[in-house]
Design a protein around this motif. Structure first.
Motif, short mmCIF file in Angstrom:
data_model
loop_
_atom_site.label_atom_id
_atom_site.label_comp_id
_atom_site.label_asym_id
_atom_site.label_seq_id
_atom_site.Cartn_x
_atom_site.Cartn_y
_atom_site.Cartn_z
N VAL A 186 0.85 -1.19 0.00
CA VAL A 186 0.00 0.00 0.00
C VAL A 186 0.89 1.24 0.00
O VAL A 186 1.70 1.44 0.90
CB VAL A 186 -0.93 0.03 1.23
N ASP A 187 0.73 2.07 -1.04
CA ASP A 187 1.45 3.34 -1.12
C ASP A 187 0.65 4.47 -0.53
O ASP A 187 1.19 5.43 0.02
CB ASP A 187 1.77 3.70 -2.58
N ASP A 188 -0.67 4.39 -0.67
CA ASP A 188 -1.52 5.47 -0.20
C ASP A 188 -2.92 4.93 0.06
O ASP A 188 -3.28 3.85 -0.40
CB ASP A 188 -1.58 6.59 -1.24
N VAL A 189 -3.70 5.71 0.78
CA VAL A 189 -5.07 5.35 1.12
C VAL A 189 -5.97 6.46 0.60
O VAL A 189 -5.71 7.64 0.85
CB VAL A 189 -5.22 5.20 2.66
N VAL A 190 -7.03 6.09 -0.12
CA VAL A 190 -7.97 7.07 -0.67
C VAL A 190 -9.16 7.13 0.28
O VAL A 190 -9.79 6.11 0.58
CB VAL A 190 -8.44 6.66 -2.09
N VAL A 191 -9.46 8.36 0.74
CA VAL A 191 -10.52 8.56 1.74
C VAL A 191 -11.61 9.46 1.19
O VAL A 191 -11.32 10.46 0.53
CB VAL A 191 -9.91 9.19 3.02
N ASP A 192 -12.86 9.10 1.46
CA ASP A 192 -13.99 9.97 1.16
C ASP A 192 -14.08 10.95 2.33
O ASP A 192 -14.46 10.56 3.44
CB ASP A 192 -15.27 9.16 1.02
N THR A 193 -13.71 12.19 2.10
CA THR A 193 -13.64 13.15 3.20
C THR A 193 -15.02 13.52 3.72
O THR A 193 -15.15 13.93 4.88
CB THR A 193 -12.88 14.41 2.78
N ASP A 194 -16.05 13.41 2.89
CA ASP A 194 -17.41 13.70 3.36
C ASP A 194 -17.89 12.66 4.36
O ASP A 194 -18.52 12.98 5.36
CB ASP A 194 -18.40 13.77 2.19
N LEU A 195 -17.58 11.40 4.08
CA LEU A 195 -18.03 10.31 4.95
C LEU A 195 -16.98 9.90 5.98
O LEU A 195 -17.29 9.22 6.94
CB LEU A 195 -18.41 9.09 4.11
N GLY A 196 -15.72 10.27 5.71
CA GLY A 196 -14.64 9.88 6.62
C GLY A 196 -14.33 8.39 6.55
O GLY A 196 -13.93 7.78 7.53
N THR A 197 -14.51 7.80 5.36
CA THR A 197 -14.26 6.37 5.20
C THR A 197 -13.22 6.11 4.11
O THR A 197 -13.09 6.89 3.17
CB THR A 197 -15.55 5.60 4.83
N VAL A 198 -12.52 5.00 4.23
CA VAL A 198 -11.56 4.58 3.22
C VAL A 198 -12.35 4.02 2.04
O VAL A 198 -13.25 3.20 2.21
CB VAL A 198 -10.60 3.50 3.77
N VAL A 199 -12.02 4.48 0.82
CA VAL A 199 -12.71 3.99 -0.37
C VAL A 199 -11.81 3.16 -1.28
O VAL A 199 -12.31 2.38 -2.11
CB VAL A 199 -13.37 5.13 -1.17
N ALA A 200 -10.49 3.31 -1.16
CA ALA A 200 -9.58 2.56 -2.02
C ALA A 200 -8.18 2.53 -1.43
O ALA A 200 -7.83 3.36 -0.60
CB ALA A 200 -9.55 3.17 -3.42
N LEU A 201 -7.41 1.55 -1.90
CA LEU A 201 -5.99 1.45 -1.56
C LEU A 201 -5.18 1.62 -2.83
O LEU A 201 -5.47 0.98 -3.84
CB LEU A 201 -5.69 0.08 -0.96
N ALA A 202 -4.19 2.48 -2.79
CA ALA A 202 -3.28 2.66 -3.93
C ALA A 202 -2.11 1.71 -3.71
O ALA A 202 -1.37 1.83 -2.73
CB ALA A 202 -2.80 4.10 -4.02
N ILE A 203 -1.97 0.76 -4.62
CA ILE A 203 -0.93 -0.26 -4.52
C ILE A 203 0.17 0.09 -5.52
O ILE A 203 -0.08 0.16 -6.72
CB ILE A 203 -1.47 -1.67 -4.85
N GLY A 204 1.35 0.33 -5.03
CA GLY A 204 2.48 0.67 -5.89
C GLY A 204 3.33 -0.54 -6.21
O GLY A 204 3.28 -1.56 -5.52
#
Length: 92
Positions: free
Chosen positions: A24-42
């Motif tokens: 995991v290189d990064d974590v994508v977050v929905d800032t409105d809901l405060g939830t993780v929506v995806a993982l960026a895999i490098g």
């Protein structure tokens, strides 16, 4: 229990059929809901998803973004459901 999404960064990601996808290189977050929506895999390992994704990676793409809904378990590693190709978004 609330947890920081940053603890996911650097974790190894495996498919549920025991294939190492990458880290995991990064974590994508929905800032409105405060939830993780995806993982960026490098540095995705060649041959782990599909030939089409392999070609994109050879063209200079760095990795893929995997929808968080595919995560099956998180412990010392992250286990995800085998990735349907249409779920993949190449990151550059």
């Amino acid at each position: 229990m609330p947890t920081r999404a940053s603890f996911l960064k650097g974790m190894s990601v495996y498919t549920d059929d025991a294939i190492l996808l990458g880290r995991v290189d990064d974590v994508v977050v929905d800032t409105d809901l405060g939830t993780v929506v995806a993982l960026a895999i490098g540095r995705v390992r060649e041959g782990t998803i599909s030939e089409a994704v392999d070609r994109k990676l050879q063209e200079g793409k760095r990795g893929v973004t995997v929808p968080y809904k595919l995560v099956r378990a998180i412990g010392d590693i992250i286990i995800i459901k085998r990735i349907p190709e249409f779920e993949i978004v190449e990151t550059g």
